[in-house]
Design a protein around this motif. Structure first.
Motif, PDB file in Angstrom:
ATOM      1  N   ARG A  78       0.846  -1.200   0.000  1.00  0.00           N
ATOM      2  CA  ARG A  78       0.000   0.000   0.000  1.00  0.00           C
ATOM      3  C   ARG A  78       0.880   1.248   0.000  1.00  0.00           C
ATOM      4  O   ARG A  78       1.021   1.924   1.009  1.00  0.00           O
ATOM      5  N   PRO A  79       1.526   1.578  -1.126  1.00  0.00           N
ATOM      6  CA  PRO A  79       2.408   2.741  -1.163  1.00  0.00           C
ATOM      7  C   PRO A  79       1.635   4.053  -1.225  1.00  0.00           C
ATOM      8  O   PRO A  79       0.427   4.071  -1.490  1.00  0.00           O
ATOM      9  N   GLY A  80       2.360   5.147  -0.979  1.00  0.00           N
ATOM     10  CA  GLY A  80       1.779   6.474  -1.104  1.00  0.00           C
ATOM     11  C   GLY A  80       1.993   7.317   0.131  1.00  0.00           C
ATOM     12  O   GLY A  80       2.058   6.800   1.253  1.00  0.00           O
ATOM     13  N   ALA A  81       2.105   8.641  -0.069  1.00  0.00           N
ATOM     14  CA  ALA A  81       2.266   9.610   1.016  1.00  0.00           C
ATOM     15  C   ALA A  81       3.433   9.241   1.928  1.00  0.00           C
ATOM     16  O   ALA A  81       3.326   9.306   3.149  1.00  0.00           O
ATOM     17  N   SER A  82       4.551   8.837   1.325  1.00  0.00           N
ATOM     18  CA  SER A  82       5.761   8.458   2.090  1.00  0.00           C
ATOM     19  C   SER A  82       5.485   7.358   3.101  1.00  0.00           C
ATOM     20  O   SER A  82       6.077   7.319   4.174  1.00  0.00           O
ATOM     21  N   GLY A  83       4.568   6.458   2.761  1.00  0.00           N
ATOM     22  CA  GLY A  83       4.269   5.326   3.617  1.00  0.00           C
ATOM     23  C   GLY A  83       3.072   5.506   4.518  1.00  0.00           C
ATOM     24  O   GLY A  83       2.647   4.567   5.201  1.00  0.00           O
ATOM     25  N   LEU A  84       2.477   6.689   4.545  1.00  0.00           N
ATOM     26  CA  LEU A  84       1.375   6.943   5.481  1.00  0.00           C
ATOM     27  C   LEU A  84       0.065   6.303   5.046  1.00  0.00           C
ATOM     28  O   LEU A  84      -0.802   6.041   5.887  1.00  0.00           O
ATOM     29  N   ILE A  85      -0.097   6.027   3.752  1.00  0.00           N
ATOM     30  CA  ILE A  85      -1.333   5.358   3.314  1.00  0.00           C
ATOM     31  C   ILE A  85      -1.403   3.959   3.888  1.00  0.00           C
ATOM     32  O   ILE A  85      -2.410   3.559   4.489  1.00  0.00           O
ATOM     33  N   GLY A  86      -0.342   3.185   3.710  1.00  0.00           N
ATOM     34  CA  GLY A  86      -0.324   1.839   4.275  1.00  0.00           C
ATOM     35  C   GLY A  86      -0.344   1.851   5.784  1.00  0.00           C
ATOM     36  O   GLY A  86      -0.964   0.990   6.421  1.00  0.00           O
ATOM     37  N   THR A  87       0.324   2.829   6.387  1.00  0.00           N
ATOM     38  CA  THR A  87       0.324   2.950   7.848  1.00  0.00           C
ATOM     39  C   THR A  87      -1.087   3.193   8.377  1.00  0.00           C
ATOM     40  O   THR A  87      -1.497   2.603   9.379  1.00  0.00           O
ATOM     41  N   ALA A  88      -1.840   4.041   7.687  1.00  0.00           N
ATOM     42  CA  ALA A  88      -3.221   4.336   8.097  1.00  0.00           C
ATOM     43  C   ALA A  88      -4.112   3.116   7.939  1.00  0.00           C
ATOM     44  O   ALA A  88      -5.036   2.902   8.738  1.00  0.00           O
ATOM     45  N   VAL A  89      -3.839   2.296   6.926  1.00  0.00           N
ATOM     46  CA  VAL A  89      -4.621   1.065   6.733  1.00  0.00           C
ATOM     47  C   VAL A  89      -4.541   0.190   7.978  1.00  0.00           C
ATOM     48  O   VAL A  89      -5.543  -0.340   8.460  1.00  0.00           O
ATOM     49  N   GLY A 103      -4.855  -8.440  15.469  1.00  0.00           N
ATOM     50  CA  GLY A 103      -3.625  -9.118  15.090  1.00  0.00           C
ATOM     51  C   GLY A 103      -3.599  -9.634  13.669  1.00  0.00           C
ATOM     52  O   GLY A 103      -2.569 -10.167  13.231  1.00  0.00           O
ATOM     53  N   TYR A 104      -4.693  -9.470  12.942  1.00  0.00           N
ATOM     54  CA  TYR A 104      -4.755  -9.996  11.577  1.00  0.00           C
ATOM     55  C   TYR A 104      -4.315  -8.975  10.526  1.00  0.00           C
ATOM     56  O   TYR A 104      -4.296  -9.299   9.340  1.00  0.00           O
ATOM     57  N   THR A 105      -3.968  -7.773  10.949  1.00  0.00           N
ATOM     58  CA  THR A 105      -3.415  -6.769  10.048  1.00  0.00           C
ATOM     59  C   THR A 105      -2.164  -6.200  10.713  1.00  0.00           C
ATOM     60  O   THR A 105      -2.244  -5.544  11.746  1.00  0.00           O
ATOM     61  N   VAL A 106      -1.013  -6.487  10.125  1.00  0.00           N
ATOM     62  CA  VAL A 106       0.282  -6.143  10.717  1.00  0.00           C
ATOM     63  C   VAL A 106       1.045  -5.237   9.756  1.00  0.00           C
ATOM     64  O   VAL A 106       1.063  -5.473   8.541  1.00  0.00           O
ATOM     65  N   LEU A 107       1.673  -4.219  10.287  1.00  0.00           N
ATOM     66  CA  LEU A 107       2.430  -3.263   9.480  1.00  0.00           C
ATOM     67  C   LEU A 107       3.918  -3.595   9.494  1.00  0.00           C
ATOM     68  O   LEU A 107       4.496  -3.837  10.553  1.00  0.00           O
ATOM     69  N   VAL A 108       4.524  -3.604   8.316  1.00  0.00           N
ATOM     70  CA  VAL A 108       5.980  -3.654   8.203  1.00  0.00           C
ATOM     71  C   VAL A 108       6.440  -2.200   8.204  1.00  0.00           C
ATOM     72  O   VAL A 108       6.300  -1.485   7.222  1.00  0.00           O
ATOM     73  N   THR A 109       6.937  -1.767   9.333  1.00  0.00           N
ATOM     74  CA  THR A 109       7.187  -0.342   9.530  1.00  0.00           C
ATOM     75  C   THR A 109       8.678  -0.027   9.543  1.00  0.00           C
ATOM     76  O   THR A 109       9.519  -0.911   9.753  1.00  0.00           O
ATOM     77  N   SER A 110       8.995   1.247   9.323  1.00  0.00           N
ATOM     78  CA  SER A 110      10.384   1.686   9.288  1.00  0.00           C
ATOM     79  C   SER A 110      10.458   3.123   9.786  1.00  0.00           C
ATOM     80  O   SER A 110       9.428   3.765  10.016  1.00  0.00           O
ATOM     81  N   ARG A 111      11.650   3.627   9.928  1.00  0.00           N
ATOM     82  CA  ARG A 111      11.825   5.011  10.374  1.00  0.00           C
ATOM     83  C   ARG A 111      11.132   5.983   9.416  1.00  0.00           C
ATOM     84  O   ARG A 111      10.563   6.993   9.833  1.00  0.00           O
ATOM     85  N   SER A 112      11.151   5.652   8.128  1.00  0.00           N
ATOM     86  CA  SER A 112      10.602   6.553   7.125  1.00  0.00           C
ATOM     87  C   SER A 112       9.128   6.841   7.347  1.00  0.00           C
ATOM     88  O   SER A 112       8.710   7.999   7.426  1.00  0.00           O
ATOM     89  N   ASN A 113       8.301   5.795   7.448  1.00  0.00           N
ATOM     90  CA  ASN A 113       6.851   6.012   7.589  1.00  0.00           C
ATOM     91  C   ASN A 113       6.423   6.201   9.036  1.00  0.00           C
ATOM     92  O   ASN A 113       5.429   6.862   9.311  1.00  0.00           O
ATOM     93  N   HIS A 114       7.184   5.635   9.971  1.00  0.00           N
ATOM     94  CA  HIS A 114       6.765   5.663  11.375  1.00  0.00           C
ATOM     95  C   HIS A 114       7.139   6.974  12.064  1.00  0.00           C
ATOM     96  O   HIS A 114       6.402   7.475  12.909  1.00  0.00           O
ATOM     97  N   ILE A 115       8.293   7.520  11.676  1.00  0.00           N
ATOM     98  CA  ILE A 115       8.823   8.700  12.372  1.00  0.00           C
ATOM     99  C   ILE A 115       8.802   9.941  11.491  1.00  0.00           C
ATOM    100  O   ILE A 115       8.251  10.988  11.867  1.00  0.00           O
ATOM    101  N   VAL A 116       9.420   9.838  10.322  1.00  0.00           N
ATOM    102  CA  VAL A 116       9.685  11.028   9.520  1.00  0.00           C
ATOM    103  C   VAL A 116       8.451  11.520   8.770  1.00  0.00           C
ATOM    104  O   VAL A 116       8.152  12.720   8.783  1.00  0.00           O
TER     105      VAL A 116
END
Length: 326
Positions: free
Chosen positions: A71-82, A90-103
């Protein structure tokens, strides 16, 4: 009335142990269906590569497939919001990184999701070595040569990133300040398009995750100028570290972890964390880490929580100083 109160109190007391084990039952039953592993980046980037390896390794412990959902887009925030808006089961898990989680939340104006507030850490999977790379068709083969050219032609060379606010965007901005050079930023929509653009010479510099840079490095279309690790990788022993190149305080490290919606039961998080740890301990995963330049981390969710806490102390002032806005 007194007898009725005694009866009710006794009944509640009897139910107490049952209520206390409800989350344990949930963990024992979990998962009962496939788990969606949301990658907030396009296919081909570091998060996507790691996600596919983890999905394969974690399946053995969880007994259910982990389905990759890019789910790309908005520097990772679209998938993060999903994931932040998904049911906390527990059935929807985010693969997160500094880019989308912090910056990204610091840079994207009007962001509708706050990962630190809305997500709960599952675990820190790994830290990855980054490579400062240039196209093979370029004239320089060392970082010092690139810097000299940039100083001779201020504002004439281009650098690429995975998007405005991406980790490699801020990292190169740090590098520019430290090196005293002026480069023009070209944001791409993810790491995959960035690598394609760098190989094609659309930009002259980028900071890439080691694993995603391998095809270009082995194929001879990219040239490594420096690596971000504290010591040289065995597979790239000829490439100096940033410290060896004169930038000892420049540490643009990548990290990747897993997170779930904030209200996810602790027992379910523990189940996912255990599966992650077992996946990282797998012999095949260790071999992949050596090939891809990863430092496998694992451990309790607090390891990722501490990393996030440190980043939240470091990055907001940096973003304000650079005046980064999407």
């Amino acid at each position: 009335m007194t007898n009725r109160r005694v009866f009710v109190a006794g009944a509640l007391a009897a139910l107490g142990p049952l209520a206390g084990t409800r989350s344990a039952w949930a963990a024992d039953a979990f998962p009962e269906r496939p788990i969606k592993l949301v990658v907030p980046n396009p296919p081909g980037g570091p998060s996507d590569i790691v996600a596919r390896f983890l999905a394969e390794s974690m399946r053995a412990e969880l007994g259910q497939p982990l389905v990759i959902d890019n789910r790309p887009g908005a520097s990772g925030l679209i998938g993060t919001a999903v994931v932040a808006n998904a049911p906390p089961d527990g059935y929807t898990v985010l693969v997160t990184s500094r880019s989308n989680h912090i910056v990204a939340p610091l840079v994207q104006q009007g962001a509708q999701v706050d990962p630190v507030r809305d997500l709960a850490p599952v675990g820190l999977a790994l830290r990855a070595v980054g490579i400062l790379a240039t196209p093979a068709k370029s004239a320089w083969r060392t970082l010092h040569a690139f810097i000299a050219q940039a100083k001779a032609q201020p504002g004439k060379l281009f650098y690429g990133s995975a998007g405005i606010g991406a980790t490699n965007h801020i990292a190169i901005e740090q590098f520019k300040a430290l090196a005293g050079i002026e480069l023009v930023h070209v944001p791409y929509k993810g790491s995959g398009p960035l690598i394609t653009g760098l190989m094609g010479g659309e930009v002259q510099l980028a900071l890439l995750d080691f694993s995603s840079a391998q095809a270009g490095l082995k194929g001879g279309t990219l040239v490594p100028l420096a690596q971000t690790g504290s010591r040289r990788l065995g597979s790239m022993a000829e490439v100096p570290t940033l410290a060896e190149s004169g930038f000892p305080r420049f540490d643009p490290s990548f990290w990747i972890g897993l997170a779930v919606p904030r209200a996810t039961p602790v027992a379910v998080i523990a189940r996912l964390n255990k599966a992650l740890d077992l996946a990282l301990a797998d012999t095949q995963m260790k071999a992949r880490a050596q090939v891809n330049g990863w430092e496998l981390v694992g451990g309790a969710p607090t390891a990722l929580e501490a990393t996030i806490r440190q980043d939240m102390a470091d990055f907001p002032p940096l973003v304000r100083r650079l005046d980064l806005k999407a």
